[in-house]
Design an enzyme around this catalytic site. Structure first.
Site, PDB file in Angstrom:
ATOM      1  N   TYR A  59       0.846  -1.192   0.000  1.00  0.00           N
ATOM      2  CA  TYR A  59       0.000   0.000   0.000  1.00  0.00           C
ATOM      3  C   TYR A  59       0.884   1.245   0.000  1.00  0.00           C
ATOM      4  O   TYR A  59       1.621   1.500   0.956  1.00  0.00           O
ATOM      5  CB  TYR A  59      -0.928   0.023   1.213  1.00  0.00           C
ATOM      6  CG  TYR A  59      -1.972  -1.068   1.252  1.00  0.00           C
ATOM      7  CD1 TYR A  59      -2.251  -1.850   0.135  1.00  0.00           C
ATOM      8  CD2 TYR A  59      -2.681  -1.331   2.420  1.00  0.00           C
ATOM      9  CE1 TYR A  59      -3.199  -2.856   0.177  1.00  0.00           C
ATOM     10  CE2 TYR A  59      -3.644  -2.336   2.470  1.00  0.00           C
ATOM     11  CZ  TYR A  59      -3.895  -3.097   1.350  1.00  0.00           C
ATOM     12  OH  TYR A  59      -4.833  -4.094   1.400  1.00  0.00           O
ATOM     13  N   PRO A 211     -16.840  -4.262   1.529  1.00  0.00           N
ATOM     14  CA  PRO A 211     -18.283  -4.326   1.795  1.00  0.00           C
ATOM     15  C   PRO A 211     -19.100  -3.436   0.865  1.00  0.00           C
ATOM     16  O   PRO A 211     -20.293  -3.697   0.665  1.00  0.00           O
ATOM     17  CB  PRO A 211     -18.386  -3.863   3.255  1.00  0.00           C
ATOM     18  CG  PRO A 211     -17.176  -3.020   3.482  1.00  0.00           C
ATOM     19  CD  PRO A 211     -16.099  -3.691   2.666  1.00  0.00           C
ATOM     20  N   LEU A 212     -18.467  -2.410   0.295  1.00  0.00           N
ATOM     21  CA  LEU A 212     -19.169  -1.536  -0.657  1.00  0.00           C
ATOM     22  C   LEU A 212     -18.859  -1.909  -2.104  1.00  0.00           C
ATOM     23  O   LEU A 212     -19.278  -1.205  -3.026  1.00  0.00           O
ATOM     24  CB  LEU A 212     -18.799  -0.074  -0.413  1.00  0.00           C
ATOM     25  CG  LEU A 212     -19.056   0.478   0.991  1.00  0.00           C
ATOM     26  CD1 LEU A 212     -18.821   1.986   1.021  1.00  0.00           C
ATOM     27  CD2 LEU A 212     -20.450   0.139   1.479  1.00  0.00           C
ATOM     28  N   GLY A 214     -16.210  -1.680  -3.965  1.00  0.00           N
ATOM     29  CA  GLY A 214     -15.514  -0.650  -4.719  1.00  0.00           C
ATOM     30  C   GLY A 214     -16.317   0.604  -4.977  1.00  0.00           C
ATOM     31  O   GLY A 214     -15.910   1.446  -5.776  1.00  0.00           O
ATOM     32  N   GLY A 215     -17.470   0.749  -4.312  1.00  0.00           N
ATOM     33  CA  GLY A 215     -18.312   1.923  -4.501  1.00  0.00           C
ATOM     34  C   GLY A 215     -19.678   1.608  -5.083  1.00  0.00           C
ATOM     35  O   GLY A 215     -20.584   2.450  -5.045  1.00  0.00           O
ATOM     36  N   LEU A 217     -21.901   0.010  -3.832  1.00  0.00           N
ATOM     37  CA  LEU A 217     -22.917   0.054  -2.774  1.00  0.00           C
ATOM     38  C   LEU A 217     -22.793   1.311  -1.909  1.00  0.00           C
ATOM     39  O   LEU A 217     -23.268   1.345  -0.784  1.00  0.00           O
ATOM     40  CB  LEU A 217     -22.790  -1.200  -1.894  1.00  0.00           C
ATOM     41  CG  LEU A 217     -23.091  -2.514  -2.613  1.00  0.00           C
ATOM     42  CD1 LEU A 217     -22.656  -3.707  -1.788  1.00  0.00           C
ATOM     43  CD2 LEU A 217     -24.582  -2.605  -2.961  1.00  0.00           C
ATOM     44  N   GLY A 224     -30.571   4.716 -14.314  1.00  0.00           N
ATOM     45  CA  GLY A 224     -30.907   6.038 -14.858  1.00  0.00           C
ATOM     46  C   GLY A 224     -30.185   7.178 -14.191  1.00  0.00           C
ATOM     47  O   GLY A 224     -30.437   8.341 -14.515  1.00  0.00           O
ATOM     48  N   GLY A 225     -29.287   6.878 -13.278  1.00  0.00           N
ATOM     49  CA  GLY A 225     -28.616   7.931 -12.516  1.00  0.00           C
ATOM     50  C   GLY A 225     -27.323   8.442 -13.116  1.00  0.00           C
ATOM     51  O   GLY A 225     -26.691   9.322 -12.554  1.00  0.00           O
TER      52      GLY A 225
END
Length: 344
Positions: A59, A211-212, A214-215, A217, A224-225
């Site tokens: 990292y 948990p998301l 990578g975004g 969620l 449509g967003g």
């Protein structure tokens, strides 16, 4: 559920918080969160009750470990400290992998950067198909005997590799790995099929990450967003493109899950993190905030309790043990990724 309800890591007896602070975003250079902000987030997480920190030498090429070492100075005994080896450090391709030669050097570098005399959990970041697994396990056992690490684990090992690691350790009278780190989320559930049953059978703890997803969620991916802004859009071509045909099923699932969360009066982030924490095989969920505001959003999920009704709705949207894309598994076996191996 709360951060004060510590969980036992596999059969080790070590207790850690149900959320683990991940440090992928911390460091310098290309990292989205600089050193000063990273240190503030780490200290805020510890103050909030998080007891476990996960980092890796790769990292920001060691900078994340440097930041962690600075942030926990004077508080080392409060922290269950995990880091990883495997990825290439610098320009030399020999400075990578799971060989004894690299492990004995990598651990010294991590200890120095983290400013500590021991690493609580040392993990093979990825499988190494060029190194005999017995060599890796023996080297890690030697580090335990030397007191440089307390436990060791794996990350995104296949079910067969997990069983092989247990068998090799037990037949050679060695300490086996006690943790596996895997992706797991509302949209990435394939590990429910075979990895989780194996970890439960052998008493291996699970640190789940992403948990998301990578975004996907985070709340912005809606039908449509339009295309949400994300640094990952260009970094991982296609994976986050809402117009790509292969992403349509995932987009509609994320949209439906967002509507479920809204109906129950919680954010999609809270639903996603609480879902990962809910699985009995998961010891702790790795969160990756880039700001203190992100940390606050993650922490709110620790108090969310998901009813059977909500879990049933989730299963109706995303079937258990399913991934939308092969790459969502965190790694792809060489015989699947490279045609010259697949077609032999």
């Amino acid at each position: 559920m709360s951060l004060n309800e510590l969980r036992t890591l596999g059969r080790t007896g070590a207790l850690i918080s149900p959320l683990t602070l991940g440090t992928l975003n911390f460091g310098t250079g290309t990292a989205p969160t600089g050193p000063a902000d990273s240190i503030r987030i780490i200290k805020a997480a510890l103050d909030a009750g998080i007891t476990s920190i996960d980092t890796a030498d790769i990292y920001s090429q060691g900078e994340a470990e440097n930041v962690v070492g600075q942030a926990i100075h004077g508080r080392r005994d409060e922290v269950f400290l995990a880091t990883k080896f495997h990825g290439q450090m610098g320009s030399n391709p020999a400075h990578a992998g799971n060989s004894r030669r690299w492990i004995v050097r990598a651990v010294e570098n991590s200890l120095r950067r983290l400013d500590t005399d021991r690493i609580d959990l040392y993990q093979a970041h990825r499988p190494d198909y060029n190194t005999d697994l017995l060599e890796t396990i023996t080297a890690l056992n030697d580090l335990i005997r030397q007191g440089k690490i307390l436990y060791y684990g794996t990350s995104v090992f296949s079910p067969a590799q997990l069983v092989e690691a247990q068998w090799i350790a037990n037949t050679n009278h060695l300490t086996p790995p006690v943790v596996d780190q895997v992706p797991y989320s509302l949209l990435v559930r394939a590990n429910e099929r075979d990895v989780f049953p194996i970890t439960q059978q052998y008493g291996v703890g699970v640190l789940s990450y992403g948990p998301l997803d990578g975004g996907w969620l985070a709340g912005g991916y809606r039908v449509g967003g339009g295309q949400p802004e994300s640094s990952r859009f260009s970094a991982v071509p296609g994976r986050f493109d809402v117009t790509a045909p292969f992403n349509q099923a995932k987009l509609h699932a994320a949209d439906a899950l967002g509507r479920v969360a809204a109906r129950y009066g919680i954010s999609l982030i809270q639903l996603a993190v609480a879902f990962a924490m809910n699985h009995p095989a998961v010891t702790s969920v790795i969160i990756g905030p880039r700001t203190e505001e992100h940390l606050t959003d993650y922490l709110k999920a620790a108090d969310v309790v998901l009813s059977e009704a909500i879990l049933d709705e989730i299963d109706d949207i995303v079937a258990p043990a399913v991934n939308f894309l092969e790459r969502d598994a965190g790694t792809v076996a060489p015989h699947l990724e490279y045609p010259e191996l697949r077609r032999r």
